[in-house]
Design an enzyme around this catalytic site. Structure first.
Site, mmCIF file in Angstrom:
data_model
loop_
_atom_site.group_PDB
_atom_site.id
_atom_site.type_symbol
_atom_site.label_atom_id
_atom_site.label_comp_id
_atom_site.label_asym_id
_atom_site.label_seq_id
_atom_site.Cartn_x
_atom_site.Cartn_y
_atom_site.Cartn_z
ATOM 1 N N LEU A 72 30.450 -7.102 49.380
ATOM 2 C CA LEU A 72 31.561 -6.641 50.203
ATOM 3 C C LEU A 72 32.674 -6.326 49.221
ATOM 4 O O LEU A 72 33.420 -7.204 48.805
ATOM 5 C CB LEU A 72 32.000 -7.686 51.229
ATOM 6 C CG LEU A 72 32.805 -7.154 52.420
ATOM 7 C CD1 LEU A 72 32.020 -6.113 53.196
ATOM 8 C CD2 LEU A 72 33.231 -8.275 53.339
ATOM 9 N N ASP A 73 32.759 -5.063 48.823
ATOM 10 C CA ASP A 73 33.547 -4.668 47.667
ATOM 11 C C ASP A 73 35.040 -4.932 47.837
ATOM 12 O O ASP A 73 35.525 -5.228 48.930
ATOM 13 C CB ASP A 73 33.323 -3.185 47.359
ATOM 14 C CG ASP A 73 31.879 -2.893 46.995
ATOM 15 O OD1 ASP A 73 31.286 -3.710 46.281
ATOM 16 O OD2 ASP A 73 31.346 -1.854 47.443
ATOM 17 N N LEU A 74 35.760 -4.751 46.729
ATOM 18 C CA LEU A 74 37.212 -4.939 46.689
ATOM 19 C C LEU A 74 37.918 -4.175 47.802
ATOM 20 O O LEU A 74 38.840 -4.688 48.449
ATOM 21 C CB LEU A 74 37.734 -4.477 45.320
ATOM 22 C CG LEU A 74 39.229 -4.568 45.064
ATOM 23 C CD1 LEU A 74 39.652 -6.012 44.848
ATOM 24 C CD2 LEU A 74 39.620 -3.717 43.849
#
Length: 229
Positions: A44-46
């Site tokens: 769950l990326d930045l």
């Protein structure tokens, strides 16, 4: 016996899904005090938001991430432009994206156009606004986890992602958990929501190995059994 811990997080935009960062960016540490042996399940990326599971249960991690188990992950996606039915059908069938510099066709997905949810919180910072170009929302359900897959999928059909929020994994949802909120669940609370049985996480039985006794080993070292005179 190891004690398993399960934390459910509504990850804010701009928080790295890890516990340390050499560049000084915000990490999961900013959301609470967690045990030293837990880690996030999946990506769950930045620049993505929403549901993230943190645990020290390796068997659960494997079960949720392997595509063969087909655990459905649903995302609320705000895209650039008024998405068309043709684009939605392409997303359903699977689209060509780049994975590790190679072309990959995504597996069939569930996709539908939705209205902006009334309870959707404003993002900080807000999504960019362009007066002459509308935006629209879809719910996209996949059971893969390629790097930045959802963003690549919507871009491949001509509607780049502006905002991405994971809202559920199977029946586990975060609609009542505020941004940055953290709750801890027990295993018997979490697994039914994920449609996983406890026995599914049991380690495989050990294969029995033939143990040679010490007298046998001694005879083998000395050249076998001696004949009695």
């Amino acid at each position: 016996m190891q004690q398993y811990r399960y934390f459910i997080i509504n990850k804010p935009y701009g928080v790295l899904p890890q516990f340390s960062d050499q560049d000084g960016r915000k990490t999961l540490k900013s959301l609470g005090n967690f045990p030293s042996d837990v880690y996030p399940v999946g990506r769950l990326d930045l620049d993505s938001e929403g549901l993230l599971i943190i645990t020290n249960d390796k068997a659960l991690n494997h079960r949720l991430l392997h595509p063969k188990f087909e655990h459905h992950k649903t995302y609320l996606v705000q895209v650039d432009g008024d998405i068309t039915e043709e684009a939605i059908q392409k997303l359903k069938r699977g689209t060509e994206i780049s994975v590790n510099k190679q072309q990959y066709k995504t597996l069939p997905a569930q996709c539908k156009k939705v209205e902006k949810p009334k309870n959707l919180e404003d993002r900080d910072p807000p999504v960019r606004f362009r007066k002459n170009i509308p935006t629209s929302f879809i719910e996209l359900t996949i059971h893969e986890g390629k790097n930045r897959q959802v963003r690549k999928m919507t871009a491949s059909v001509g509607f780049p992602t502006l905002r991405l929020k994971r809202i559920s994994i199977q029946n586990l949802r975060i609609e009542k958990l505020p941004i940055g909120g953290v709750i801890e669940l027990k295993r018997n609370e979490l697994l039914p929501l994920l449609k996983i049985k406890s026995e599914d996480l049991a380690p495989p039985p050990r294969k029995k190995t033939f143990q040679k006794n010490s007298s046998y080993k001694t005879r083998m070292r000395t050249g076998g059994m001696r004949r009695k005179k």
